[in-house]
Every structure is written in C-alpha cells, then in structure tokens.
Design an enzyme around this catalytic site. Sequence first.
Site, PDB file in Angstrom:
ATOM      1  N   ARG A  58      32.523  25.914   2.260  1.00 58.27           N
ATOM      2  CA  ARG A  58      33.286  26.704   2.158  1.00 58.27           C
ATOM      3  C   ARG A  58      34.649  26.072   2.783  1.00 58.27           C
ATOM      4  O   ARG A  58      34.873  25.262   3.413  1.00 58.27           O
ATOM      5  CB  ARG A  58      32.937  27.677   3.579  1.00 58.27           C
ATOM      6  CG  ARG A  58      31.530  28.516   3.194  1.00 58.27           C
ATOM      7  CD  ARG A  58      31.486  29.587   4.153  1.00 58.27           C
ATOM      8  NE  ARG A  58      32.031  30.654   3.830  1.00 58.27           N
ATOM      9  CZ  ARG A  58      32.204  31.589   4.724  1.00 58.27           C
ATOM     10  NH1 ARG A  58      31.466  31.652   5.653  1.00 58.27           N
ATOM     11  NH2 ARG A  58      33.171  32.528   4.498  1.00 58.27           N
ATOM     12  N   ASP A 103      40.057  31.289  11.349  1.00 60.71           N
ATOM     13  CA  ASP A 103      39.137  30.050  10.800  1.00 60.71           C
ATOM     14  C   ASP A 103      40.238  29.109  10.487  1.00 60.71           C
ATOM     15  O   ASP A 103      39.640  27.932  10.224  1.00 60.71           O
ATOM     16  CB  ASP A 103      39.032  30.915   9.389  1.00 60.71           C
ATOM     17  CG  ASP A 103      37.635  31.602   9.651  1.00 60.71           C
ATOM     18  OD1 ASP A 103      37.828  32.972   9.862  1.00 60.71           O
ATOM     19  OD2 ASP A 103      36.618  31.045   9.136  1.00 60.71           O
ATOM     20  N   GLY A 150      31.113  31.965  10.544  1.00 63.70           N
ATOM     21  CA  GLY A 150      31.930  31.951  11.588  1.00 63.70           C
ATOM     22  C   GLY A 150      32.640  30.526  11.870  1.00 63.70           C
ATOM     23  O   GLY A 150      31.698  29.351  11.724  1.00 63.70           O
TER      24      GLY A 150
HETATM   25  O1  MRU Z   1      33.353  34.671   6.516  1.00 60.62           O
HETATM   26  P1  MRU Z   1      32.872  34.548   7.908  1.00 60.62           P
HETATM   27  O2  MRU Z   1      31.880  35.505   8.563  1.00 60.62           O
HETATM   28  O3  MRU Z   1      32.454  33.248   8.005  1.00 60.62           O
HETATM   29  O4  MRU Z   1      34.320  34.573   8.587  1.00 60.62           O
HETATM   30  C1  MRU Z   1      34.329  34.646  10.079  1.00 60.62           C
HETATM   31  C2  MRU Z   1      35.540  35.138  10.714  1.00 60.62           C
HETATM   32  O5  MRU Z   1      36.338  35.135   9.861  1.00 60.62           O
HETATM   33  C3  MRU Z   1      35.751  34.886  12.196  1.00 60.62           C
HETATM   34  O6  MRU Z   1      36.719  35.809  12.522  1.00 60.62           O
HETATM   35  C4  MRU Z   1      36.145  33.455  12.345  1.00 60.62           C
HETATM   36  O7  MRU Z   1      35.525  32.457  11.838  1.00 60.62           O
HETATM   37  C5  MRU Z   1      36.254  33.178  13.873  1.00 60.62           C
HETATM   38  S1  MRU Z   1      34.832  33.114  14.700  1.00 60.62           S
HETATM   39  C6  MRU Z   1      34.657  32.588  15.881  1.00 60.62           C
END
Ligand code: MRU
Length: 359
Positions: free
Chosen positions: A94, A240, A52
Amino acid sequence: MTRPHVPYEPIAWADGAVRLLDQTALPEETRTLALGSVDEVAEAIRVMRVRGAPAIGITAAYGLALAAHLAPQGPDGTAAKAVHRAAEVLAATRPTAVNLRWAIDRVLRAIAGYEGEATVRAAALAEARAIHEEQHDADRAMAEAGAVLFPPGATVLTHCNTGPLATGGLGTALGVIVEGYREGRVAHVYADETRPRLQGARLTAWELQQHGVPFDLIADAAAASLLAAGRVQAVIVGADRIARNGDTANKVGTLGLAVLAQHYGVPFYVAAPVSTFDFDKPDGAAIPIEERDASEVLEVGGVRVAAPGASALNPAFDVTPAPLVTAFVTEAGVLRPPFEEPLGMLAARAAALKRERAG
Ligand code: MRU
C-alpha cells in the site's frame, strides 16, 4: 503507565505467526488469522484484513520478523537476505501510509550488522515488538493531550476508522474521542460510514460499541447539514501521511470535512503519531495517493449496485491543506499554527531519534 483495557487484540506475534483480527470479517465475525508466510502477510495488508496507517506498519514489522523466523539454515547472511526480500514485498502493498515504509526501515536498520540467523531473528522480532509497544505509548499520550481540546459535553464527528484496529494500540483520533468520553468532554459521536469500504459503519461503530460510547452513524454526505446546523463542536480524524508543511493525506472524504469545518467555524483536528509525519515530502502534492479497484465503488458488500457498464474512480485518500487544520495532536503534544516552527522541531526530534537508534 497503566493502560486502558482494549477488549480485543488486533495484532500480535505468537507461536511463530503473525496474528490478525480479520477486519474484512468484522463486525459479523471476530476471526483471528494466524499468518505463517510473508505472502499471507502481504495479502492481508493489500486486501485490508489489517488497515490503518500504524497497524499496517506494525504488521509489516512482524512480517519481517516472520521472514527471519522462516529463513532456511545457510551461510551467514541468509536470514538478513530473506528479511530484505520480504521488505520489498511488504513495502509494495500500500503506497500512502508512510508508517509502512517507516516500520520496515526500522527493522532493516535494527538487523544491520547482524549475520547469524539467531541474532537476525532476535533483532527483527525485538524491533517489531518495540514499534508495537511504542505505538501503545504514543496513542496513550495522544489521547491525554487531545481529549482536553473538546468542550465539556461535545458532539464530535469523525471519519474512517482510527481506533485500536487501526493502530494496534488505543487508536489515534478514536483514542482521543474515547478518552474525551471518559472525561465527560465527549457526549456523542457522529461517525461517517466512510464509503466505499465502510470502515466507519463496520469498524468504528463496532469499536465505539466495545467502549460504550454513544454514537450515530451518518452517511458521509450528511456531515454538511449537521455542521451547518451547529450540531458538531469538533471534527477529529487520523492521518496516513503528513508532509513537512502539514498537508495531510487521510481517507478520501477528509478534505471535504475540513473545508466544511472551516466554513462553519468548527475546529478540525488531526491526531497522528510522529511516525506518520514524512519530513522528506515538502507538501501534499508529493504524497502518493493509492488508487484502489473500481469494484469497491461499483459494489456494496460484494454486490454490484452500479448500472451495468458504469465505470468508477477510486482514489482511497485525499490531501487536506495545512491551513484547514486547527491543530495536530501528537504524542509530543498539540501543535498549533503557524506550523512551520513546531513541525521543524518535530522533524529535528525525529532525526535525532533515528540517529540514536542507528547507534
Ligand atoms: O484505507 P485505510 O482503512 O487503511 O485508511 C485508514 C485511514 O485513512 C485512517 O484514517 C488513518 O490510517 C489513520 S488510522 C490511525
């Protein structure tokens, strides 16, 4: 400001360690990890023990505080060098969520000018705590600003996981949904299971249960027919990284939902703090999209399901063009199209804040 209670603590700093609720163990097990090295923090972000966008930023910030905490005694500048080395390691974990680099840069700016170990340590930890605290406040403001967008009794569809696990606060899109439920605006939620990592099935379902919000999990592919049947009054997701023109990178599958929402005349909202906007990227084409290991697609829960010899592509995010977004919900308010003016104002505000912090 009184805060709604979140009955679990996804991220914390305690006793010289970064503490994380291990999101790879949920929902079967609520296991808290105490990470005592920068490499452990980097591994946790890479394999998604914490995930997230805001949550990985906060975790990296605490990771830098840890680097300062662990720095050996030495001449002035030793602790600052250790923090800069850790920043390189953590920034490489990431690529898509801009909050990661944003939080790292904030801590690096906060320690600039300090040389002694004690002052570097104190400055790094204070900044990490401030980033975490500000996320709580931003989430609270987004929840209040966004909940009123739903008509009373609405069924809302969401994707991936955007709750406290994803922000260390109240959540972005899921925070808006939970507040909407409290206010009687949200009656029911459809949560996409979110292949391949199943953040919806494992994490959003668990968080909606913790908050007592009624929901059904759906296979990602079921969203189209539910929208077509008029069974969804709004779609809301997190982000993101959002480019200067409003193009939005979020968990893969978001673009399909946005196209469907426009086709069926359903509002499509993106809830994200200002720290998720990257005003240096002109549009979505400039946003780096993480490619994760093919095994995440070829397997389910670590068990291979694909035909022997099959290969897989695994882009973890996609980009939704700004014209498909009905509105952005931020802590600075709800931004509606045309986005050029409100996003320009947001960029100016973010730049002013950065200058103010730099002193
Ligand atoms: O791969 P992830 O689980 O880190 O991706 C998270 C998302 O795509 C969420 O929708 C995004 O980070 C918004 S969280 C507040």
